[in-house]
Design a protein around this motif. Sequence first.
Motif, PDB file in Angstrom:
ATOM      1  N   ASP A  23       1.198   9.189  -5.897  1.00  0.00           N
ATOM      2  CA  ASP A  23       1.542  10.559  -5.507  1.00  0.00           C
ATOM      3  C   ASP A  23       2.439  11.217  -6.560  1.00  0.00           C
ATOM      4  OD1 ASP A  23       0.085  10.521  -3.159  1.00  0.00           O
ATOM      5  OD2 ASP A  23       1.822  10.125  -1.857  1.00  0.00           O
ATOM      6  N   PRO A  40       0.808  -1.232   0.000  1.00  0.00           N
ATOM      7  CA  PRO A  40       0.000   0.000   0.000  1.00  0.00           C
ATOM      8  C   PRO A  40       0.835   1.273   0.000  1.00  0.00           C
ATOM      9  CG  PRO A  40      -0.960  -1.625   1.479  1.00  0.00           C
ATOM     10  CD  PRO A  40       0.337  -2.197   1.024  1.00  0.00           C
ATOM     11  N   ASP A  41       1.897   1.312   0.778  1.00  0.00           N
ATOM     12  CA  ASP A  41       2.737   2.516   0.807  1.00  0.00           C
ATOM     13  C   ASP A  41       3.413   2.757  -0.534  1.00  0.00           C
ATOM     14  OD1 ASP A  41       2.069   3.051   3.417  1.00  0.00           O
ATOM     15  OD2 ASP A  41       3.923   2.223   4.273  1.00  0.00           O
ATOM     16  N   ARG A  62       0.791   4.071  -2.996  1.00  0.00           N
ATOM     17  CA  ARG A  62       0.481   5.489  -2.729  1.00  0.00           C
ATOM     18  C   ARG A  62       1.615   6.390  -3.196  1.00  0.00           C
ATOM     19  NH1 ARG A  62      -2.450   3.310   1.703  1.00  0.00           N
ATOM     20  NH2 ARG A  62      -0.587   3.147   2.989  1.00  0.00           N
ATOM     21  N   TRP A 110      -6.688   0.314  -1.878  1.00  0.00           N
ATOM     22  CA  TRP A 110      -5.704   0.993  -1.041  1.00  0.00           C
ATOM     23  C   TRP A 110      -5.677   2.500  -1.264  1.00  0.00           C
ATOM     24  CZ3 TRP A 110      -1.203  -2.791  -2.601  1.00  0.00           C
ATOM     25  CH2 TRP A 110      -1.408  -4.026  -1.987  1.00  0.00           C
ATOM     26  N   ASP A 111      -6.129   2.937  -2.421  1.00  0.00           N
ATOM     27  CA  ASP A 111      -6.033   4.352  -2.765  1.00  0.00           C
ATOM     28  C   ASP A 111      -7.183   4.701  -3.711  1.00  0.00           C
ATOM     29  OD1 ASP A 111      -5.141   6.821  -4.278  1.00  0.00           O
ATOM     30  OD2 ASP A 111      -3.415   6.606  -2.953  1.00  0.00           O
ATOM     31  N   ASP A 112      -7.902   5.785  -3.427  1.00  0.00           N
ATOM     32  CA  ASP A 112      -9.063   6.151  -4.226  1.00  0.00           C
ATOM     33  C   ASP A 112      -8.712   6.522  -5.659  1.00  0.00           C
ATOM     34  OD1 ASP A 112     -10.736   5.731  -2.090  1.00  0.00           O
ATOM     35  OD2 ASP A 112     -10.879   7.847  -1.527  1.00  0.00           O
ATOM     36  N   ARG A 113      -7.438   6.747  -5.938  1.00  0.00           N
ATOM     37  CA  ARG A 113      -7.016   7.133  -7.290  1.00  0.00           C
ATOM     38  C   ARG A 113      -6.702   5.931  -8.173  1.00  0.00           C
ATOM     39  NH1 ARG A 113      -2.274  10.855  -4.975  1.00  0.00           N
ATOM     40  NH2 ARG A 113      -2.143   8.938  -3.704  1.00  0.00           N
TER      41      ARG A 113
END
Length: 279
Positions: free
Chosen positions: A44, A36-37, A40, A73-76
């Motif tokens: 980003d 997840p990191d 992201r 994990w990320d809305d994008r």
Amino acid sequence: MSKRDRKRELPPVPEALPAPAVDAHTHLDACGAKTPDEVRAMVDRAQGAGVGRVVTVADDIASAEWAVEASTWDDRVFAAVALHPTRTKDFDDADRQVLERLVEHPRVVAVGETGLDYYWDYSPPEPQQEAFRWHIDLAKRAGKPLMIHDREAHQDILRILAEEGAPETVVFHCFSGDAEFARSCVDAGYVLSFAGTATFRNANAKPLREAAQLVPLDQFVVETDAPFLTPHPFRGRPNEPYCVNYTLQDLAELRGMTLEELVVATTATAERVFRFDQA
């Protein structure tokens, strides 16, 4: 820095686009984002270049499972699931059951990538075509777009789509045809997705660049296919979703548009095709 080291280095992150863009086809796991990191952080970087949403695409069953999980994990991040045509030699009922389950996930916005690949010989044409027909049916049953991988198989792709009856929305990922084939696809109502290959400057890219000039904007999206096909002038270096920024810059100039006009248009098409607001 040596030439070899530079080839391994990511291109610089460019200045943000004048409007939010979409990377319509990428492989975050193959880019090295596993956790997840890491996902992201990669998204980003894309956001910093003005690329606000990405569709991460599966090519086998394990990556399909991963893509769906990563999309939570990320809305994008959104997902597409299928079995790549080069992997269809041993496509079995267990694989089909997994894909039928995954495609129902709300974060899955397409069935893909599926289609035909006659460049590699990992899978004979017959199982590829059988799997392609199954994926067409899956897309229709799920009510989701079909994302096509087409390598040296243009006419068989069109023939099978016609025989099976194409889903409501068909996207030719990393479109690789010339202007004549592009017109056939456009006339059929299909959406064409252009990757870094459309920015290349070699003679082989000329027919593709001609095709990129004629596709109506409501049938035109852009992608990276990262980590592959890094756009000019960074061809041969690693690719990430933020690099769709470079492809948009190049294609805007090619089409005689402002960058903002092309970004707004391709994002609107991607939003209509993938229905992000419903995911």
